[in-house]
Design a protein around this motif. Structure first.
Motif, PDB file in Angstrom:
ATOM      1  N   GLY A  51      50.135  63.061 138.600  1.00 37.07           N
ATOM      2  CA  GLY A  51      50.072  62.904 140.054  1.00 37.07           C
ATOM      3  C   GLY A  51      51.026  63.837 140.768  1.00 37.07           C
ATOM      4  N   HIS A  52      52.224  64.035 140.189  1.00 36.99           N
ATOM      5  CA  HIS A  52      53.168  64.984 140.771  1.00 36.99           C
ATOM      6  C   HIS A  52      52.598  66.395 140.741  1.00 36.99           C
ATOM      7  CE1 HIS A  52      56.397  62.223 141.464  1.00 36.99           C
ATOM      8  NE2 HIS A  52      56.531  61.903 140.185  1.00 36.99           N
ATOM      9  N   LEU A  53      51.957  66.758 139.628  1.00 30.30           N
ATOM     10  CA  LEU A  53      51.372  68.100 139.523  1.00 30.30           C
ATOM     11  C   LEU A  53      50.246  68.301 140.534  1.00 30.30           C
ATOM     12  CD1 LEU A  53      51.293  68.564 135.659  1.00 30.30           C
ATOM     13  CD2 LEU A  53      52.792  69.702 137.296  1.00 30.30           C
ATOM     14  N   VAL A  54      49.449  67.265 140.762  1.00 31.80           N
ATOM     15  CA  VAL A  54      48.372  67.364 141.755  1.00 31.80           C
ATOM     16  C   VAL A  54      48.965  67.578 143.139  1.00 31.80           C
ATOM     17  CG1 VAL A  54      46.554  66.038 142.908  1.00 31.80           C
ATOM     18  CG2 VAL A  54      46.692  66.039 140.437  1.00 31.80           C
ATOM     19  N   ARG A  55      50.023  66.829 143.461  1.00 31.43           N
ATOM     20  CA  ARG A  55      50.658  66.940 144.767  1.00 31.43           C
ATOM     21  C   ARG A  55      51.309  68.309 144.945  1.00 31.43           C
ATOM     22  NH1 ARG A  55      54.373  62.831 144.678  1.00 31.43           N
ATOM     23  NH2 ARG A  55      52.650  61.416 144.375  1.00 31.43           N
ATOM     24  N   ILE A  56      51.937  68.832 143.884  1.00 32.47           N
ATOM     25  CA  ILE A  56      52.590  70.133 143.963  1.00 32.47           C
ATOM     26  C   ILE A  56      51.564  71.235 144.206  1.00 32.47           C
ATOM     27  CG2 ILE A  56      53.765  71.882 142.545  1.00 32.47           C
ATOM     28  CD1 ILE A  56      55.369  69.577 141.317  1.00 32.47           C
ATOM     29  N   PHE A  64      53.722  54.754 128.285  1.00 29.83           N
ATOM     30  CA  PHE A  64      53.380  56.158 128.097  1.00 29.83           C
ATOM     31  C   PHE A  64      52.282  56.585 129.066  1.00 29.83           C
ATOM     32  CE2 PHE A  64      50.893  59.519 126.077  1.00 29.83           C
ATOM     33  CZ  PHE A  64      51.889  60.483 125.948  1.00 29.83           C
ATOM     34  N   PHE A  65      51.241  55.765 129.236  1.00 32.11           N
ATOM     35  CA  PHE A  65      50.172  56.094 130.175  1.00 32.11           C
ATOM     36  C   PHE A  65      50.699  56.171 131.604  1.00 32.11           C
ATOM     37  CE2 PHE A  65      46.465  54.388 127.426  1.00 32.11           C
ATOM     38  CZ  PHE A  65      46.405  55.602 126.767  1.00 32.11           C
ATOM     39  N   GLU A  66      51.617  55.277 131.945  1.00 31.38           N
ATOM     40  CA  GLU A  66      52.185  55.285 133.291  1.00 31.38           C
ATOM     41  C   GLU A  66      52.978  56.562 133.530  1.00 31.38           C
ATOM     42  OE1 GLU A  66      55.356  52.666 135.851  1.00 31.38           O
ATOM     43  OE2 GLU A  66      54.116  51.642 134.362  1.00 31.38           O
ATOM     44  N   ARG A  67      53.788  56.958 132.553  1.00 31.09           N
ATOM     45  CA  ARG A  67      54.554  58.205 132.688  1.00 31.09           C
ATOM     46  C   ARG A  67      53.631  59.411 132.808  1.00 31.09           C
ATOM     47  NH1 ARG A  67      59.127  58.724 128.285  1.00 31.09           N
ATOM     48  NH2 ARG A  67      59.315  56.513 127.880  1.00 31.09           N
ATOM     49  N   LEU A  68      52.578  59.429 131.990  1.00 35.87           N
ATOM     50  CA  LEU A  68      51.631  60.539 132.008  1.00 35.87           C
ATOM     51  C   LEU A  68      50.914  60.617 133.348  1.00 35.87           C
ATOM     52  CD1 LEU A  68      50.622  62.689 130.000  1.00 35.87           C
ATOM     53  CD2 LEU A  68      48.776  61.143 129.433  1.00 35.87           C
ATOM     54  N   ALA A  69      50.453  59.488 133.859  1.00 36.25           N
ATOM     55  CA  ALA A  69      49.742  59.471 135.139  1.00 36.25           C
ATOM     56  C   ALA A  69      50.672  59.852 136.290  1.00 36.25           C
ATOM     57  CB  ALA A  69      49.145  58.094 135.378  1.00 36.25           C
ATOM     58  N   THR A  70      51.914  59.405 136.232  1.00 33.18           N
ATOM     59  CA  THR A  70      52.871  59.753 137.280  1.00 33.18           C
ATOM     60  C   THR A  70      53.125  61.251 137.305  1.00 33.18           C
ATOM     61  OG1 THR A  70      53.921  57.600 137.042  1.00 33.18           O
ATOM     62  CG2 THR A  70      55.193  59.307 138.162  1.00 33.18           C
ATOM     63  N   GLU A  71      53.331  61.827 136.135  1.00 36.26           N
ATOM     64  CA  GLU A  71      53.593  63.264 136.052  1.00 36.26           C
ATOM     65  C   GLU A  71      52.369  64.076 136.489  1.00 36.26           C
ATOM     66  OE1 GLU A  71      55.937  66.403 135.859  1.00 36.26           O
ATOM     67  OE2 GLU A  71      56.642  64.401 135.329  1.00 36.26           O
ATOM     68  N   ARG A  90      43.030  69.460 133.446  1.00 40.08           N
ATOM     69  CA  ARG A  90      44.125  70.423 133.306  1.00 40.08           C
ATOM     70  C   ARG A  90      45.452  69.811 133.736  1.00 40.08           C
ATOM     71  NH1 ARG A  90      44.012  73.631 129.699  1.00 40.08           N
ATOM     72  NH2 ARG A  90      45.968  74.313 130.592  1.00 40.08           N
ATOM     73  N   HIS A  91      45.420  68.999 134.805  1.00 41.94           N
ATOM     74  CA  HIS A  91      46.647  68.347 135.255  1.00 41.94           C
ATOM     75  C   HIS A  91      47.154  67.372 134.199  1.00 41.94           C
ATOM     76  CE1 HIS A  91      44.896  69.446 139.285  1.00 41.94           C
ATOM     77  NE2 HIS A  91      46.079  70.023 139.302  1.00 41.94           N
ATOM     78  N   VAL A  92      46.240  66.662 133.577  1.00 41.64           N
ATOM     79  CA  VAL A  92      46.642  65.700 132.551  1.00 41.64           C
ATOM     80  C   VAL A  92      47.207  66.432 131.326  1.00 41.64           C
ATOM     81  CG1 VAL A  92      45.846  63.848 131.035  1.00 41.64           C
ATOM     82  CG2 VAL A  92      44.989  63.989 133.369  1.00 41.64           C
ATOM     83  N   LEU A  93      46.567  67.530 130.935  1.00 47.15           N
ATOM     84  CA  LEU A  93      47.067  68.289 129.784  1.00 47.15           C
ATOM     85  C   LEU A  93      48.430  68.904 130.076  1.00 47.15           C
ATOM     86  CD1 LEU A  93      43.844  70.072 128.459  1.00 47.15           C
ATOM     87  CD2 LEU A  93      45.064  68.167 127.458  1.00 47.15           C
TER      88      LEU A  93
END
Length: 132
Positions: free
Chosen positions: A68-73, A59-66, A82-85
């Motif tokens: 990270g995608h939001l930060v890149r976008i 779950f932590f890996e999925r959350l961090a990956t998502e 905010r990115h984590v939420l």
């Protein structure tokens, strides 16, 4: 000359290499504590705790990956709360996400002033119409 460079010297011991592995936090301890906190007369097996630990890591890996995608976008280089939420809203759906976000706001309110930042206020729920 190149053959000499790759060839070990007679009697020389090969250098041992350290394995570069990330240390994983075992969450089995916390699984045991949570079961004891919720059900004082129950316990969890070691295999069950390992399954829970694996679930938490996934779950932590999925959350961090998502996140990270939001930060890149957003063309940013630093991940904020905010990115984590927002990643949490995308990974976990429904009432579980609402509960997790409320708990996250409470944690930010508790630990936010310690870092010198203003405390986050939890989101106010929309007013309910009792007239309907």
């Amino acid at each position: 000359m190149d053959e000499m460079r790759h060839c070990p010297m007679p009697g020389a011991m090969p250098a041992k290499r350290k394995k570069d592995r990330m240390r994983r936090q075992p969450f089995e301890i916390y699984a045991h504590k949570m079961v004891k906190m919720m059900f004082s007369n129950r316990s969890i097996t070691r295999k069950g705790a390992l399954v829970m630990s694996s679930f938490i890591h996934d779950f932590f890996e999925r959350l961090a990956t998502e996140a990270g995608h939001l930060v890149r976008i957003n063309h940013m280089q630093t991940m904020s709360h905010r990115h984590v939420l927002d990643a949490l809203k995308l990974v976990v759906r429904g009432s579980l996400a609402e509960h997790a976000i409320a708990e996250a706001h409470l944690a930010l309110g508790k630990f936010g002033p310690a870092t010198g930042r203003a405390a986050c206020k939890p989101p106010t729920p929309p007013p309910k119409d009792d007239d309907c």
